[in-house]
Design a protein around this motif. Structure first.
Motif, PDB file in Angstrom:
ATOM      1  N   TYR A 225       0.877  -1.162   0.210  1.00  0.00           N
ATOM      2  CA  TYR A 225       0.027   0.098  -0.110  1.00  0.00           C
ATOM      3  C   TYR A 225       0.923   1.256   0.065  1.00  0.00           C
ATOM      4  N   ALA A 226       0.611   2.352  -0.718  1.00  0.00           N
ATOM      5  CA  ALA A 226       1.189   3.357  -0.968  1.00  0.00           C
ATOM      6  C   ALA A 226       0.939   4.265   0.098  1.00  0.00           C
ATOM      7  N   PRO A 227       1.926   5.164   0.546  1.00  0.00           N
ATOM      8  CA  PRO A 227       1.770   6.134   1.807  1.00  0.00           C
ATOM      9  C   PRO A 227       0.699   6.785   1.874  1.00  0.00           C
ATOM     10  N   ARG A 228      -0.068   7.294   0.473  1.00  0.00           N
ATOM     11  CA  ARG A 228      -1.002   7.892   0.666  1.00  0.00           C
ATOM     12  C   ARG A 228      -2.538   7.112   0.976  1.00  0.00           C
ATOM     13  N   SER A 229      -2.349   5.868   0.240  1.00  0.00           N
ATOM     14  CA  SER A 229      -3.215   5.062   0.713  1.00  0.00           C
ATOM     15  C   SER A 229      -3.349   4.614   2.066  1.00  0.00           C
ATOM     16  N   LEU A 230      -2.315   4.375   2.936  1.00  0.00           N
ATOM     17  CA  LEU A 230      -2.260   4.375   4.231  1.00  0.00           C
ATOM     18  C   LEU A 230      -2.717   5.465   4.949  1.00  0.00           C
ATOM     19  N   ASP A 231      -2.387   6.491   4.567  1.00  0.00           N
ATOM     20  CA  ASP A 231      -2.818   7.803   5.114  1.00  0.00           C
ATOM     21  C   ASP A 231      -4.461   8.062   5.023  1.00  0.00           C
ATOM     22  N   ARG A 232      -4.871   7.579   4.109  1.00  0.00           N
ATOM     23  CA  ARG A 232      -6.466   7.527   3.924  1.00  0.00           C
ATOM     24  C   ARG A 232      -6.942   6.650   4.983  1.00  0.00           C
ATOM     25  N   TRP A 233      -6.578   5.501   4.959  1.00  0.00           N
ATOM     26  CA  TRP A 233      -7.128   4.263   5.898  1.00  0.00           C
ATOM     27  C   TRP A 233      -7.063   4.741   7.236  1.00  0.00           C
ATOM     28  N   ALA A 234      -5.880   5.428   7.624  1.00  0.00           N
ATOM     29  CA  ALA A 234      -5.564   5.906   9.086  1.00  0.00           C
ATOM     30  C   ALA A 234      -6.685   6.735   9.353  1.00  0.00           C
ATOM     31  N   GLY A 235      -6.849   7.743   8.499  1.00  0.00           N
ATOM     32  CA  GLY A 235      -8.161   9.008   8.391  1.00  0.00           C
ATOM     33  C   GLY A 235      -9.348   8.054   8.713  1.00  0.00           C
ATOM     34  N   ARG A 236      -9.725   7.155   8.052  1.00  0.00           N
ATOM     35  CA  ARG A 236     -10.919   6.541   8.323  1.00  0.00           C
ATOM     36  C   ARG A 236     -11.065   5.855   9.487  1.00  0.00           C
ATOM     37  N   LEU A 237      -9.866   5.247   9.972  1.00  0.00           N
ATOM     38  CA  LEU A 237      -9.895   4.696  11.459  1.00  0.00           C
ATOM     39  C   LEU A 237     -10.044   5.636  12.390  1.00  0.00           C
ATOM     40  N   ARG A 238      -9.496   6.933  12.374  1.00  0.00           N
ATOM     41  CA  ARG A 238      -9.765   7.774  13.338  1.00  0.00           C
ATOM     42  C   ARG A 238     -11.231   8.360  13.390  1.00  0.00           C
ATOM     43  N   SER A 239     -11.918   8.430  12.263  1.00  0.00           N
ATOM     44  CA  SER A 239     -13.288   8.778  12.142  1.00  0.00           C
ATOM     45  C   SER A 239     -14.172   7.832  12.813  1.00  0.00           C
ATOM     46  N   TRP A 240     -13.672   6.350  12.632  1.00  0.00           N
ATOM     47  CA  TRP A 240     -14.448   5.604  13.219  1.00  0.00           C
ATOM     48  C   TRP A 240     -14.288   5.375  14.758  1.00  0.00           C
ATOM     49  N   HIS A 241     -13.061   5.889  15.175  1.00  0.00           N
ATOM     50  CA  HIS A 241     -12.766   5.861  16.496  1.00  0.00           C
ATOM     51  C   HIS A 241     -13.501   6.777  17.210  1.00  0.00           C
ATOM     52  N   ALA A 263       1.080  -3.285   7.982  1.00  0.00           N
ATOM     53  CA  ALA A 263       0.281  -3.146   9.286  1.00  0.00           C
ATOM     54  C   ALA A 263       1.261  -2.358  10.188  1.00  0.00           C
ATOM     55  N   VAL A 264       2.230  -2.521  10.053  1.00  0.00           N
ATOM     56  CA  VAL A 264       3.161  -1.659  11.165  1.00  0.00           C
ATOM     57  C   VAL A 264       3.077  -0.047  10.652  1.00  0.00           C
ATOM     58  N   SER A 265       3.281   0.056   9.434  1.00  0.00           N
ATOM     59  CA  SER A 265       3.223   1.393   9.169  1.00  0.00           C
ATOM     60  C   SER A 265       1.832   2.048   9.522  1.00  0.00           C
ATOM     61  N   LEU A 266       0.761   1.195   9.139  1.00  0.00           N
ATOM     62  CA  LEU A 266      -0.519   1.833   9.606  1.00  0.00           C
ATOM     63  C   LEU A 266      -0.543   2.191  10.977  1.00  0.00           C
ATOM     64  N   LEU A 267      -0.064   1.285  11.828  1.00  0.00           N
ATOM     65  CA  LEU A 267      -0.001   1.552  13.361  1.00  0.00           C
ATOM     66  C   LEU A 267       0.922   2.616  13.672  1.00  0.00           C
ATOM     67  N   GLY A 268       1.950   3.055  12.978  1.00  0.00           N
ATOM     68  CA  GLY A 268       2.717   4.053  13.231  1.00  0.00           C
ATOM     69  C   GLY A 268       1.982   5.347  12.945  1.00  0.00           C
ATOM     70  N   ARG A 269       1.282   5.257  11.773  1.00  0.00           N
ATOM     71  CA  ARG A 269       0.383   6.579  11.614  1.00  0.00           C
ATOM     72  C   ARG A 269      -0.532   6.905  12.528  1.00  0.00           C
ATOM     73  N   LEU A 270      -1.146   5.891  13.219  1.00  0.00           N
ATOM     74  CA  LEU A 270      -2.235   6.281  14.248  1.00  0.00           C
ATOM     75  C   LEU A 270      -1.577   6.457  15.435  1.00  0.00           C
ATOM     76  N   ALA A 271      -0.373   5.932  15.580  1.00  0.00           N
ATOM     77  CA  ALA A 271       0.278   6.446  16.798  1.00  0.00           C
ATOM     78  C   ALA A 271       0.812   8.208  16.864  1.00  0.00           C
ATOM     79  N   ARG A 272       0.601   8.328  15.666  1.00  0.00           N
ATOM     80  CA  ARG A 272       1.217   9.766  15.571  1.00  0.00           C
ATOM     81  C   ARG A 272       0.234  11.068  15.745  1.00  0.00           C
ATOM     82  N   ARG A 273      -1.034  10.493  15.818  1.00  0.00           N
ATOM     83  CA  ARG A 273      -2.084  11.483  15.753  1.00  0.00           C
ATOM     84  C   ARG A 273      -2.159  12.277  16.946  1.00  0.00           C
TER      85      ARG A 273
END
Length: 273
Positions: A225-241, A263-273
Protein backbone atom coordinates in the motif's frame (compact mmCIF):
# COMPACT_ATOMS: atom_id res chain seq x y z
CA UNK A 1 -12.32 1.67 25.47
CA UNK A 2 -12.45 2.15 21.70
CA UNK A 3 -9.45 0.76 19.85
CA UNK A 4 -8.04 0.15 16.40
CA UNK A 5 -6.75 -3.41 16.04
CA UNK A 6 -4.36 -3.83 13.13
CA UNK A 7 -2.61 -6.99 11.99
CA UNK A 8 -2.16 -9.57 9.25
CA UNK A 9 -4.22 -12.43 7.87
CA UNK A 10 -2.13 -15.46 8.75
CA UNK A 11 1.48 -15.34 9.89
CA UNK A 12 3.22 -18.53 8.77
CA UNK A 13 4.69 -17.56 5.41
CA UNK A 14 8.15 -18.78 4.33
CA UNK A 15 8.64 -15.56 2.33
CA UNK A 16 8.64 -13.55 5.57
CA UNK A 17 11.52 -15.49 7.13
CA UNK A 18 14.75 -13.57 7.10
CA UNK A 19 12.77 -10.54 5.90
CA UNK A 20 10.04 -9.37 8.27
CA UNK A 21 10.98 -12.13 10.68
CA UNK A 22 14.57 -11.67 11.87
CA UNK A 23 17.15 -14.15 10.66
CA UNK A 24 17.27 -17.10 13.03
CA UNK A 25 13.81 -16.62 14.57
CA UNK A 26 12.41 -20.10 15.16
CA UNK A 27 9.06 -20.83 13.54
CA UNK A 28 7.26 -21.47 16.81
CA UNK A 29 7.97 -17.86 17.85
CA UNK A 30 6.66 -16.17 14.71
CA UNK A 31 3.23 -15.43 16.15
CA UNK A 32 4.86 -14.11 19.31
CA UNK A 33 6.91 -11.74 17.15
CA UNK A 34 3.78 -10.59 15.28
CA UNK A 35 2.10 -9.88 18.61
CA UNK A 36 5.02 -7.66 19.60
CA UNK A 37 4.72 -5.59 16.42
CA UNK A 38 0.93 -5.43 15.92
CA UNK A 39 -2.29 -5.27 17.92
CA UNK A 40 -4.25 -8.19 16.45
CA UNK A 41 -4.05 -11.09 14.01
CA UNK A 42 -6.48 -13.01 11.81
CA UNK A 43 -6.38 -16.81 11.86
CA UNK A 44 -6.79 -17.97 8.27
CA UNK A 45 -6.19 -21.72 8.58
CA UNK A 46 -9.56 -22.26 10.28
CA UNK A 47 -11.20 -21.47 6.93
CA UNK A 48 -9.63 -24.48 5.22
CA UNK A 49 -10.07 -27.11 7.92
CA UNK A 50 -11.13 -27.54 11.51
CA UNK A 51 -8.24 -26.71 13.80
CA UNK A 52 -7.52 -28.60 17.00
CA UNK A 53 -7.90 -27.36 20.59
CA UNK A 54 -4.12 -27.69 20.95
CA UNK A 55 -3.68 -25.20 18.09
CA UNK A 56 -5.90 -22.62 19.75
CA UNK A 57 -4.19 -23.25 23.08
CA UNK A 58 -0.76 -22.57 21.55
CA UNK A 59 -2.05 -19.38 19.97
CA UNK A 60 -3.45 -18.18 23.29
CA UNK A 61 -0.11 -18.86 24.95
CA UNK A 62 1.81 -16.84 22.36
CA UNK A 63 -0.16 -13.60 22.44
CA UNK A 64 -0.89 -11.22 25.31
CA UNK A 65 -4.23 -11.03 27.07
CA UNK A 66 -6.77 -8.86 25.27
CA UNK A 67 -4.88 -9.36 21.99
CA UNK A 68 -7.77 -10.15 19.63
CA UNK A 69 -7.38 -13.18 17.40
CA UNK A 70 -10.01 -12.96 14.66
CA UNK A 71 -11.06 -16.44 13.54
CA UNK A 72 -12.12 -17.10 9.96
CA UNK A 73 -15.19 -19.29 9.71
CA UNK A 74 -14.94 -22.63 7.93
CA UNK A 75 -15.48 -22.85 4.19
CA UNK A 76 -17.60 -25.95 4.77
CA UNK A 77 -20.30 -23.60 6.06
CA UNK A 78 -19.75 -20.68 3.68
CA UNK A 79 -18.63 -22.30 0.43
CA UNK A 80 -19.85 -25.89 0.51
CA UNK A 81 -23.13 -25.51 2.38
CA UNK A 82 -23.42 -21.92 1.12
CA UNK A 83 -25.05 -20.94 4.43
CA UNK A 84 -27.88 -23.49 3.97
CA UNK A 85 -28.50 -26.34 6.44
CA UNK A 86 -25.38 -25.24 8.25
CA UNK A 87 -26.32 -26.09 11.85
CA UNK A 88 -24.08 -29.15 12.14
CA UNK A 89 -21.21 -27.43 10.39
CA UNK A 90 -21.46 -24.50 12.77
CA UNK A 91 -21.61 -26.80 15.80
CA UNK A 92 -18.48 -28.68 14.72
CA UNK A 93 -16.65 -25.45 13.92
CA UNK A 94 -17.38 -23.88 17.30
CA UNK A 95 -16.53 -27.14 19.08
CA UNK A 96 -13.08 -27.36 17.50
CA UNK A 97 -11.38 -25.28 20.20
CA UNK A 98 -12.19 -21.60 19.63
CA UNK A 99 -13.39 -21.25 23.24
CA UNK A 100 -9.84 -22.00 24.36
CA UNK A 101 -8.84 -18.50 23.19
CA UNK A 102 -10.87 -17.00 26.02
CA UNK A 103 -10.32 -13.24 26.28
CA UNK A 104 -8.13 -13.41 23.18
CA UNK A 105 -11.04 -14.40 20.93
CA UNK A 106 -11.72 -11.61 18.46
CA UNK A 107 -14.49 -11.43 15.84
CA UNK A 108 -15.48 -14.34 13.66
CA UNK A 109 -15.06 -13.61 9.96
CA UNK A 110 -17.44 -15.27 7.49
CA UNK A 111 -16.14 -14.88 3.93
CA UNK A 112 -18.65 -15.74 1.20
CA UNK A 113 -17.93 -17.02 -2.31
CA UNK A 114 -18.04 -14.41 -5.07
CA UNK A 115 -20.98 -16.08 -6.81
CA UNK A 116 -23.19 -16.17 -3.71
CA UNK A 117 -25.83 -13.47 -4.20
CA UNK A 118 -27.86 -11.96 -1.41
CA UNK A 119 -30.90 -14.00 -0.43
CA UNK A 120 -32.69 -12.50 2.54
CA UNK A 121 -34.12 -15.77 3.80
CA UNK A 122 -30.84 -17.70 3.54
CA UNK A 123 -28.59 -14.95 4.92
CA UNK A 124 -31.08 -14.01 7.61
CA UNK A 125 -31.36 -17.62 8.76
CA UNK A 126 -27.59 -17.90 8.97
CA UNK A 127 -27.15 -14.66 10.91
CA UNK A 128 -29.89 -15.71 13.32
CA UNK A 129 -27.96 -18.90 14.14
CA UNK A 130 -24.70 -17.15 15.03
CA UNK A 131 -23.93 -17.22 18.78
CA UNK A 132 -23.55 -13.83 20.46
CA UNK A 133 -21.50 -14.69 23.55
CA UNK A 134 -19.13 -17.38 24.78
CA UNK A 135 -21.92 -19.22 26.59
CA UNK A 136 -23.92 -19.41 23.35
CA UNK A 137 -20.81 -20.62 21.49
CA UNK A 138 -20.47 -23.39 24.10
CA UNK A 139 -24.15 -24.32 23.80
CA UNK A 140 -23.85 -24.66 20.04
CA UNK A 141 -20.51 -26.46 20.30
CA UNK A 142 -22.09 -29.09 22.55
CA UNK A 143 -24.18 -30.19 19.54
CA UNK A 144 -21.14 -31.39 17.59
CA UNK A 145 -21.38 -34.80 15.97
CA UNK A 146 -19.18 -37.87 16.34
CA UNK A 147 -16.87 -36.74 13.55
CA UNK A 148 -15.02 -34.93 16.34
CA UNK A 149 -13.55 -37.11 19.06
CA UNK A 150 -13.54 -35.99 22.69
CA UNK A 151 -9.92 -34.86 22.53
CA UNK A 152 -10.74 -32.60 19.59
CA UNK A 153 -13.57 -30.65 21.20
CA UNK A 154 -13.98 -27.84 23.71
CA UNK A 155 -17.54 -27.15 24.81
CA UNK A 156 -17.09 -25.12 27.99
CA UNK A 157 -16.54 -21.34 28.05
CA UNK A 158 -13.61 -19.93 30.02
CA UNK A 159 -14.81 -16.30 30.01
CA UNK A 160 -18.16 -14.56 30.03
CA UNK A 161 -18.20 -11.98 27.29
CA UNK A 162 -19.91 -11.14 23.98
CA UNK A 163 -18.85 -12.43 20.57
CA UNK A 164 -18.68 -10.37 17.38
CA UNK A 165 -19.24 -11.46 13.78
CA UNK A 166 -18.28 -9.92 10.43
CA UNK A 167 -19.50 -10.92 6.98
CA UNK A 168 -17.33 -10.53 3.86
CA UNK A 169 -19.59 -10.95 0.83
CA UNK A 170 -18.07 -10.72 -2.62
CA UNK A 171 -21.24 -10.29 -4.66
CA UNK A 172 -22.48 -6.76 -5.48
CA UNK A 173 -26.03 -7.66 -4.44
CA UNK A 174 -24.98 -7.25 -0.81
CA UNK A 175 -24.93 -3.51 -1.42
CA UNK A 176 -28.72 -3.65 -1.61
CA UNK A 177 -30.39 -1.65 1.20
CA UNK A 178 -32.23 -4.81 2.29
CA UNK A 179 -28.90 -6.62 2.85
CA UNK A 180 -27.45 -3.68 4.75
CA UNK A 181 -30.58 -3.44 6.87
CA UNK A 182 -30.48 -7.18 7.65
CA UNK A 183 -26.86 -7.05 8.83
CA UNK A 184 -27.63 -3.96 10.88
CA UNK A 185 -30.60 -5.68 12.52
CA UNK A 186 -28.29 -8.53 13.56
CA UNK A 187 -25.36 -6.30 14.55
CA UNK A 188 -23.01 -8.05 12.11
CA UNK A 189 -20.28 -5.93 10.50
CA UNK A 190 -20.24 -5.69 6.71
CA UNK A 191 -16.57 -6.07 5.82
CA UNK A 192 -14.85 -3.36 3.78
CA UNK A 193 -12.79 -5.53 1.44
CA UNK A 194 -10.17 -3.72 -0.65
CA UNK A 195 -9.26 -5.94 -3.59
CA UNK A 196 -8.01 -3.83 -6.57
CA UNK A 197 -11.40 -3.90 -8.29
CA UNK A 198 -11.84 -7.68 -7.98
CA UNK A 199 -14.79 -7.54 -5.56
CA UNK A 200 -16.99 -4.69 -4.32
CA UNK A 201 -15.72 -2.69 -1.36
CA UNK A 202 -18.70 -1.97 0.87
CA UNK A 203 -18.67 1.05 3.16
CA UNK A 204 -21.83 0.61 5.20
CA UNK A 205 -22.00 0.92 8.97
CA UNK A 206 -23.92 -2.13 10.22
CA UNK A 207 -22.49 -2.88 13.70
CA UNK A 208 -20.81 -1.28 16.70
CA UNK A 209 -17.43 -2.03 15.12
CA UNK A 210 -15.75 -2.01 11.69
CA UNK A 211 -13.90 -4.82 9.97
CA UNK A 212 -11.49 -4.20 7.06
CA UNK A 213 -9.51 -6.63 4.89
CA UNK A 214 -6.83 -5.17 2.65
CA UNK A 215 -5.95 -7.62 -0.13
CA UNK A 216 -3.50 -5.44 -2.07
CA UNK A 217 -3.27 -1.84 -3.27
CA UNK A 218 -2.98 -2.44 -7.04
CA UNK A 219 -2.35 -6.20 -7.38
CA UNK A 220 -4.42 -8.78 -5.55
CA UNK A 221 -2.61 -10.45 -2.62
CA UNK A 222 0.72 -9.04 -3.76
CA UNK A 223 1.26 -5.28 -3.94
CA UNK A 224 1.98 -3.09 -0.96
CA UNK A 225 0.00 0.00 0.00
CA UNK A 226 1.29 3.42 -1.00
CA UNK A 227 1.88 5.98 1.77
CA UNK A 228 -1.09 8.09 0.64
CA UNK A 229 -3.36 5.05 0.75
CA UNK A 230 -2.23 4.20 4.27
CA UNK A 231 -2.83 7.83 5.22
CA UNK A 232 -6.41 7.56 3.95
CA UNK A 233 -7.05 4.36 5.88
CA UNK A 234 -5.60 5.94 9.02
CA UNK A 235 -8.00 8.84 8.55
CA UNK A 236 -10.95 6.48 8.26
CA UNK A 237 -9.89 4.63 11.40
CA UNK A 238 -9.71 7.92 13.27
CA UNK A 239 -13.20 8.86 12.13
CA UNK A 240 -14.57 5.50 13.29
CA UNK A 241 -12.78 5.92 16.59
CA UNK A 242 -14.36 9.36 17.00
CA UNK A 243 -17.75 7.76 16.36
CA UNK A 244 -17.15 5.27 19.18
CA UNK A 245 -16.42 2.22 17.04
CA UNK A 246 -13.64 -0.33 17.40
CA UNK A 247 -11.98 -1.26 14.12
CA UNK A 248 -10.25 -4.47 13.06
CA UNK A 249 -7.96 -4.18 10.03
CA UNK A 250 -6.07 -7.08 8.47
CA UNK A 251 -3.61 -6.99 5.59
CA UNK A 252 -3.82 -9.98 3.26
CA UNK A 253 -1.24 -8.84 0.66
CA UNK A 254 1.23 -11.48 1.76
CA UNK A 255 2.49 -12.95 -1.54
CA UNK A 256 5.52 -10.64 -1.63
CA UNK A 257 5.73 -10.11 2.10
CA UNK A 258 4.20 -6.62 2.15
CA UNK A 259 1.40 -7.34 4.63
CA UNK A 260 3.36 -7.10 7.89
CA UNK A 261 5.20 -3.94 6.84
CA UNK A 262 1.94 -2.26 5.84
CA UNK A 263 0.34 -3.23 9.15
CA UNK A 264 3.23 -1.75 11.13
CA UNK A 265 3.17 1.39 8.96
CA UNK A 266 -0.56 1.89 9.54
CA UNK A 267 -0.11 1.48 13.29
CA UNK A 268 2.70 4.05 13.19
CA UNK A 269 0.39 6.55 11.51
CA UNK A 270 -2.27 6.01 14.15
CA UNK A 271 0.28 6.53 16.92
CA UNK A 272 1.25 9.93 15.50
CA UNK A 273 -2.20 11.46 15.70
Amino acid sequence: MVRAYVGVSGWRYPRWRGDFYPEGLVQRRELEYVAEQMTSVELNGSFYSLQRPTTYRRIAEQVPREFPVAVKGGRFVTHMKRLRDADQGLANFFASGVLTLGDRLGPFLWQLPADLAFDEEVVGGFLHRLPRDHAAVAELAARHDDKLSADRTVTEPVVDRPVRHALEPRHPSFGDPAAVRLLRDHGVALVASDSPGRWPCFDEDTADFRYVRLHGHTELYASGYAPRSLDRWAGRLRSWHAAGQDAYVYFDNDARGRAPYDAVSLLGRLARR
